[in-house]
Design a protein around this motif. Structure first.
Motif, PDB file in Angstrom:
ATOM      1  N   PHE A  79       0.777  -1.059   0.066  1.00 50.25           N
ATOM      2  CA  PHE A  79       0.364   0.073  -0.165  1.00 50.25           C
ATOM      3  C   PHE A  79       0.793   1.554   0.240  1.00 50.25           C
ATOM      4  O   PHE A  79       0.824   2.147  -0.591  1.00 50.25           O
ATOM      5  N   LYS A  80       1.426   1.133   1.182  1.00 48.37           N
ATOM      6  CA  LYS A  80       3.114   2.277   0.690  1.00 48.37           C
ATOM      7  C   LYS A  80       3.479   2.755  -0.822  1.00 48.37           C
ATOM      8  O   LYS A  80       3.367   4.059  -0.861  1.00 48.37           O
ATOM      9  N   ASN A  81       3.708   1.983  -1.818  1.00 49.10           N
ATOM     10  CA  ASN A  81       3.798   1.633  -3.124  1.00 49.10           C
ATOM     11  C   ASN A  81       2.799   1.972  -4.188  1.00 49.10           C
ATOM     12  O   ASN A  81       3.170   2.671  -4.560  1.00 49.10           O
ATOM     13  N   VAL A  82       1.689   1.525  -3.784  1.00 52.38           N
ATOM     14  CA  VAL A  82       0.921   2.740  -4.993  1.00 52.38           C
ATOM     15  C   VAL A  82       0.653   3.995  -4.243  1.00 52.38           C
ATOM     16  O   VAL A  82       0.391   5.193  -5.167  1.00 52.38           O
ATOM     17  N   LEU A  83       0.748   4.116  -2.594  1.00 52.25           N
ATOM     18  CA  LEU A  83       0.094   5.494  -2.438  1.00 52.25           C
ATOM     19  C   LEU A  83       1.871   6.304  -3.491  1.00 52.25           C
ATOM     20  O   LEU A  83       1.573   7.673  -3.577  1.00 52.25           O
ATOM     21  N   ASP A  84       3.290   5.999  -2.895  1.00 50.72           N
ATOM     22  CA  ASP A  84       4.464   6.251  -3.793  1.00 50.72           C
ATOM     23  C   ASP A  84       4.098   6.784  -4.984  1.00 50.72           C
ATOM     24  O   ASP A  84       4.302   8.169  -5.661  1.00 50.72           O
ATOM     25  N   TRP A  85       3.600   5.780  -6.030  1.00 46.99           N
ATOM     26  CA  TRP A  85       3.255   6.040  -7.369  1.00 46.99           C
ATOM     27  C   TRP A  85       2.184   6.719  -7.559  1.00 46.99           C
ATOM     28  O   TRP A  85       2.605   7.867  -8.012  1.00 46.99           O
ATOM     29  N   LEU A  86       0.603   6.717  -7.194  1.00 49.13           N
ATOM     30  CA  LEU A  86      -0.066   7.637  -7.561  1.00 49.13           C
ATOM     31  C   LEU A  86       0.673   9.689  -7.191  1.00 49.13           C
ATOM     32  O   LEU A  86      -0.144  11.029  -7.399  1.00 49.13           O
ATOM     33  N   SER A  87       1.572   9.606  -6.209  1.00 48.07           N
ATOM     34  CA  SER A  87       2.007  10.876  -5.105  1.00 48.07           C
ATOM     35  C   SER A  87       3.192  11.391  -6.579  1.00 48.07           C
ATOM     36  O   SER A  87       2.918  12.369  -6.562  1.00 48.07           O
ATOM     37  N   ARG A  88       3.014  10.678  -6.784  1.00 48.99           N
ATOM     38  CA  ARG A  88       4.456  10.949  -7.764  1.00 48.99           C
ATOM     39  C   ARG A  88       3.597  11.004  -9.584  1.00 48.99           C
ATOM     40  O   ARG A  88       3.997  12.802 -10.313  1.00 48.99           O
ATOM     41  N   LEU A  89       2.246  10.600  -9.371  1.00 49.85           N
ATOM     42  CA  LEU A  89       1.643  10.931 -10.801  1.00 49.85           C
ATOM     43  C   LEU A  89       0.920  12.189 -11.012  1.00 49.85           C
ATOM     44  O   LEU A  89       0.806  12.788 -11.365  1.00 49.85           O
ATOM     45  N   ASP A  90       0.019  12.200  -9.072  1.00 50.84           N
ATOM     46  CA  ASP A  90       0.032  13.648  -8.818  1.00 50.84           C
ATOM     47  C   ASP A  90       0.008  14.053  -7.283  1.00 50.84           C
ATOM     48  O   ASP A  90      -1.149  13.264  -7.055  1.00 50.84           O
TER      49      ASP A  90
END
Length: 177
Positions: A88-99
């Protein structure tokens, strides 16, 4: 009628947090509700090198759009060693880089559960502090301790925990009106 997206922060096929989300969504009426099973969202570990080389996957862009299009988010986070799972931390990392503000204007019902007596409170606390950085408004929280003792196919067994869960859900739903 509000649009609600619901998911667990786990990619486990036996996720107890997903079971809690399923129960919670079964109690929602009168809203446009979409339940995501995160086992269908495999993401590589975040790497700036991969980001530069490959960009963003279609699945990530679609997930971000699903979140942005929702008025509310029902989320239950799992816990590994007192923190959110690496997944889940990884999902948040990816999402926050996208937007960086991918949760801007999104109201959140944040939950957690675990087999232990603290009910994933460590993970819930970390995520509760993290999501507002991405624009989320945490409306209510709920933690279900000792999942295997307090949950069955019929729902939450302990009456006080059941009432606390229903109150958190109603507070969240009322905020969407």
């Amino acid at each position: 009628m509000a649009s609600i997206l619901a998911l667990a922060g786990s990619n486990s096929s036996t996720s107890i947090n997903f079971k809690l989300v399923q129960l919670t969504t079964s109690l929602v009426e009168g809203h446009d509700l979409r339940l995501l099973n995160m086992t269908r969202y495999p993401f590589p570990m975040f790497s700036e090198d991969d980001e530069k080389r490959k960009g963003y996957s279609n699945a990530l862009v679609e997930l971000k759009e699903d979140i942005r299009n929702a008025d509310g988010l029902i989320l239950s986070v799992n816990e590994h060693n007192g923190n959110p799972s690496a997944y889940f931390k990884n999902v948040l990392d990816w999402l926050s880089r996208l937007d960086r503000k991918f949760l801007e204007g999104t109201k959140v019902l944040l939950m957690s559960t675990s087999g232990g007596k603290r009910g994933g409170m460590g993970s819930l606390g970390v995520i509760q502090n993290m999501l507002p950085r991405f624009g989320a408004e945490i409306i209510a929280t709920f933690s279900l301790p000792s999942f295997h003792d307090n949950f069955s196919e019929d729902g939450i067994l302990d009456e006080s925990l059941k009432a606390e869960h229903q109150k958190a859900l109603q507070t969240f739903l009322s905020s969407l009106k």
